[in-house]
Design a protein around this motif. Structure first.
Motif, PDB file in Angstrom:
ATOM      1  N   TYR A  91       0.844  -1.185   0.000  1.00  0.00           N
ATOM      2  CA  TYR A  91       0.000   0.000   0.000  1.00  0.00           C
ATOM      3  C   TYR A  91       0.885   1.243   0.000  1.00  0.00           C
ATOM      4  N   GLN A  95       0.461  11.286   3.479  1.00  0.00           N
ATOM      5  CA  GLN A  95       0.009  11.821   4.766  1.00  0.00           C
ATOM      6  C   GLN A  95       0.367  13.295   4.866  1.00  0.00           C
ATOM      7  N   HIS A 108       0.393  -1.644  15.030  1.00  0.00           N
ATOM      8  CA  HIS A 108      -0.274  -2.690  14.238  1.00  0.00           C
ATOM      9  C   HIS A 108       0.763  -3.712  13.811  1.00  0.00           C
ATOM     10  N   ARG A 114       8.003   5.507   6.299  1.00  0.00           N
ATOM     11  CA  ARG A 114       7.647   6.813   5.726  1.00  0.00           C
ATOM     12  C   ARG A 114       8.815   7.316   4.911  1.00  0.00           C
ATOM     13  N   HIS A 147       3.898   3.903  17.515  1.00  0.00           N
ATOM     14  CA  HIS A 147       4.373   5.085  16.775  1.00  0.00           C
ATOM     15  C   HIS A 147       3.338   6.199  16.827  1.00  0.00           C
ATOM     16  N   LEU A 163       3.083   0.539   3.495  1.00  0.00           N
ATOM     17  CA  LEU A 163       2.743  -0.524   4.455  1.00  0.00           C
ATOM     18  C   LEU A 163       2.488  -1.837   3.707  1.00  0.00           C
TER      19      LEU A 163
HETATM   20  O1  GTQ Z   1       1.103   6.958  10.105  1.00  0.00           O
HETATM   21  O2  GTQ Z   1       0.817   5.281  11.425  1.00  0.00           O
HETATM   22  O3  GTQ Z   1      -0.923   5.578   5.799  1.00  0.00           O
HETATM   23  O4  GTQ Z   1      -0.952   3.518  10.827  1.00  0.00           O
HETATM   24  C1  GTQ Z   1      -1.695   3.938   7.302  1.00  0.00           C
HETATM   25  C2  GTQ Z   1      -1.699   3.431   8.587  1.00  0.00           C
HETATM   26  C3  GTQ Z   1      -0.199   5.669   8.026  1.00  0.00           C
HETATM   27  C4  GTQ Z   1       0.630   5.841  10.348  1.00  0.00           C
HETATM   28  C5  GTQ Z   1      -0.941   5.053   7.037  1.00  0.00           C
HETATM   29  C6  GTQ Z   1      -0.946   4.030   9.586  1.00  0.00           C
HETATM   30  C7  GTQ Z   1      -0.189   5.162   9.309  1.00  0.00           C
END
Ligand code: GTQ
Length: 348
Positions: A91, A95, A108, A114, A147, A163
């Motif tokens: 995926y 953000q 999770h 990132r 996180h 992810l």
């Molecule tokens: O920033 O922790 O795009 O948990 C998808 C799931 C970002 C994050 C995502 C997530 C995060």
């Protein structure tokens, strides 16, 4: 007619009886279950950052971080809408976080990273370590590490999230928890893991390999630049991918996350790649520059900050016409495909 002389069962009702018992006749499905080559479920696709940017701004003001928990636009492959995957098993999301915002601590079982696109002054805290972000940095969030993100700088900050949740969900191994506090407590010095391990050839002797993931919280852009500058034009690199460097786990020399391989590649001005296909599904992000990639015969023009995908077994050829060259960040499910003995590649 259609009556078996031996059993006396009617063929039509026999199929219905199988169906009612949740049993299938293999001879009617051999073709779909054992395709001659992988069917293209994920399709080649391109997302323009320039088109996404105003919508990111819109949602940044329309939706509070408390409501959203994570303010992310998911890049969903038109062929994989049922699983929100960008490409098989992987995926990508973009953000955005504004000054003063704090994204709630959670964890999770999916592995995440990132890749920082815009802004400065934010940090993410991962397993008790604050990791400060600058454009071009790669930050890891291995599965089940707490996180949370905090932005204390000016102006919006954006990054690409990668992810493996489509794979984790496929395997029915997804777990998720909210932290009882908004932000977790820090337990070690800021950016310690990158300072401690980034050298790669001088590893600490007092720590243990604890997990399958790299212990490095951040691979800074400055290190990437140094690596490219050190190589300069003294290597031609791969005829397909140019000067392509893999971010590695200092303990193993392997991929940074068990399910995701991350690379950064420099395509020199005038680069005309050889076409190839392989069974690792790949997501690419344009760090800088512009060019085009021919994927299964279709040309995708890309520029600064865009994202595009090369699905499994799709042929791809990178071309850079400009005199500036280009840098791409690429991640793939290659570690999974290779670990299972399913990797194939073919030059075209
Ligand atoms: O920033 O922790 O795009 O948990 C998808 C799931 C970002 C994050 C995502 C997530 C995060």
């Amino acid at each position: 007619m259609n009556q078996s002389p031996r059993s006396g069962v009617n063929a039509h009702t026999a199929y219905q009886q199988l169906d009612a018992m949740s049993v299938g006749p293999l001879w009617r499905h051999l073709g779909d279950l054992f395709p001659a080559q992988p069917p293209l479920r994920a399709i080649p696709f391109h997302w323009s950052y320039e088109q996404l940017r105003p919508l990111m701004e819109h949602f940044a003001t329309a939706l509070s971080i408390e409501e959203a928990q994570r303010r992310v636009l998911m890049l969903i492959n038109p062929g994989m809408q049922d699983t929100s995957a960008t490409v098989t098993g992987l995926y990508a999301g973009i953000q955005i976080i504004l000054p003063g915002e704090q994204a709630q601590a959670h964890r999770h079982s999916s592995n995440a990273f990132r890749y920082i696109i815009e802004g400065s002054g934010a940090y993410t805290t991962v397993a008790g370590e604050r990791v400060h972000m600058s454009p071009g940095d790669l930050l890891l969030t291995p599965g089940w590490d707490w996180h949370d993100h905090f932005h204390q700088g000016d102006g919006p900050m954006t990054w690409l999230d990668g992810l493996d949740f489509p794979l984790v969900n496929l395997l029915d191994t997804a777990f998720f928890e909210l932290h009882p506090e908004t932000a977790q407590k820090t337990t070690i010095a800021d950016d310690l893991s990158s300072r401690q391990y980034i050298h790669g050839r001088l590893n600490p002797t007092w720590t243990q390999r604890a997990t399958l993931s790299s212990p490095i919280g951040k691979y800074p852009w400055a290190e990437t630049e140094r690596a490219f500058a050190a190589i300069a034009d003294h290597a031609t690199g791969s005829e397909v991918d140019g000067i392509s460097l893999e971010y590695t786990n200092p303990w193993t020399g392997g991929p940074v996350l068990p399910t995701i391989s991350c690379r950064v590649q420099r395509l020199i001005p005038g680069f005309l790649g050889t076409a190839r296909r392989h069974t690792a599904a790949t997501i690419l992000h344009v760090v800088r520059g512009e060019g085009r990639t021919v994927i299964n015969g279709e040309e995708f023009a890309w520029k600064d900050k865009d994202v595009f995908v090369v699905p499994s077994w799709a042929s791809y050829q990178h071309i850079v016409d400009s005199s500036a060259g280009a840098v791409l960040f690429a991640y793939s499910n290659e570690p999974v495909v290779k670990a299972l003995g399913l990797y194939r590649e073919e030059l075209l």
